[in-house]
Design an enzyme around this catalytic site. Structure first.
Site, PDB file in Angstrom:
ATOM      1  CG  ASP A   1      29.407  32.231  42.926  1.00 30.97           C
ATOM      2  OD1 ASP A   1      28.898  31.753  43.961  1.00 30.97           O
ATOM      3  OD2 ASP A   1      29.389  31.638  41.824  1.00 30.97           O
ATOM      4  CB  ALA A   2      31.614  34.097  48.790  1.00 30.02           C
ATOM      5  CE  LYS A   3      28.271  28.100  44.263  1.00 32.04           C
ATOM      6  NZ  LYS A   3      29.050  29.023  43.415  1.00 32.04           N
ATOM      7  NE  ARG A   4      33.602  32.688  52.438  1.00 30.71           N
ATOM      8  CZ  ARG A   4      34.332  32.670  51.332  1.00 30.71           C
ATOM      9  NH1 ARG A   4      33.917  32.012  50.282  1.00 30.71           N
ATOM     10  NH2 ARG A   4      35.487  33.311  51.280  1.00 30.71           N
TER      11      ARG A   4
END
Length: 307
Positions: A114-117
């Protein structure tokens, strides 16, 4: 190794570059059928580390995270380490995140980082290498991404993920109140931003749908506490033909029954994410496992058997 665990490991192992990758959507659908539609978040916040009697440093982070993987592997479809809680500890924390990705692969459980890049051009291509490229220690089975620089800005990531058999969960309808200002906004054609994101994801999954795959590998993040937003905004979640990651179960206020109301005919594609409700059962590995099993059963009942 039992026959079932061997089959699960086959579904989660990343193939070599010389072989044809099995798409993430296919592997996720099999894991959801086998273990229920639950994704256990790994969110080692300072408060949770303290509650477990662990130090707020890389050592405590490692003990926390590896205990969760040990406890829930085989009881859920996926785990979801939140990158920010690892990055706050610097390079040592990132090394622990890499270890979690490796542990998940060894345990045969799918891992969504879950990095939401979200970025553009060469920067997005670099994120693609980091979170979806073969050989990268940060590359799990899927990653979360933000489309709000334009869905097309994600093309480098989506292309690499498709080539390596990984998935991408794209933010569409989030539960935070501030999200509505962007996600509910409408363009000149009257289409809501969230609906446009869903339509673009569906286009990416069209080949998978045509091939008869149970799910495409481009999913959406849709908060379990967003109520009737999808229907009000004409967001066709069922047409996406991809997995729908639904955070907000448990501590954030949504019960399993809410999932059926939010997602309607798309509820069979929902991967329900729960973090604090399960993690608060620790540090006992057995208690964590029991909490994960209870949540998986409850989510399966709500999503598969709700009228």
């Amino acid at each position: 190794m039992t026959q079932q665990s061997h089959q699960t490991q086959q579904l989660t192992e990343q193939p070599t570059q010389q072989s044809t990758p099995q798409p993430f959507g296919v592997r996720l659908a099999a894991a959801m059928d086998a273990h229920g539609p639950l994704c256990v978040g790994i969110d080692p916040s300072p408060a949770l580390l303290a509650a477990w009697g662990l130090s707020d440093d890389a050592s405590g982070l490692e003990r926390f995270s590896r205990a969760v993987v040990e406890a829930v592997a085989g009881s859920c479809a996926a785990i979801k380490p939140q990158a920010a809680f690892f990055e706050r500890h610097g390079s040592r924390g990132v090394a622990v995140l890499e270890q979690v990705v490796a542990d998940a692969r060894a345990a045969g459980v799918l891992c969504v980082v879950d990095a939401k890049r979200g970025d553009i051009g060469s920067t997005m291509a670099a994120y693609a290498d980091a979170f979806a490229g073969d050989g990268s220690p940060l590359a799990g089975d899927a990653v979360t991404a933000s489309p709000f620089l334009g869905f097309g800005s994600l093309d480098p990531l989506l292309d690499v993920a498709a080539r390596t058999g990984r998935g991408v969960f794209v933010l569409a309808l989030t539960s935070n109140p501030e999200g509505a200002a962007v996600q509910h906004a409408r363009g000149q054609d009257g289409e809501a931003v969230a609906a446009a994101v869903a339509r673009a994801a569906a286009q990416r999954n069209a080949a998978a749908q045509a091939a008869g795959e149970p799910l495409g590998s481009v999913g959406l993040v849709v908060g379990a506490t967003t109520g009737d937003a999808a229907s009000r905004l004409a967001v066709d979640l069922a047409a996406v033909h991809g997995p729908l990651l639904a955070p907000g179960i448990g501590a954030q206020g949504a019960g399993p029954a809410d999932l059926a109301r939010v997602f309607g005919p798309a509820r069979s594609a929902v991967l329900a994410s729960s973090s604090r409700e399960i993690l608060s059962a620790g540090p006992s590995v057995r208690a964590l496992q029991e909490a994960a099993v209870r949540s998986a059963v409850a989510c399966r009942n709500a999503l598969r058997h709700h009228p």
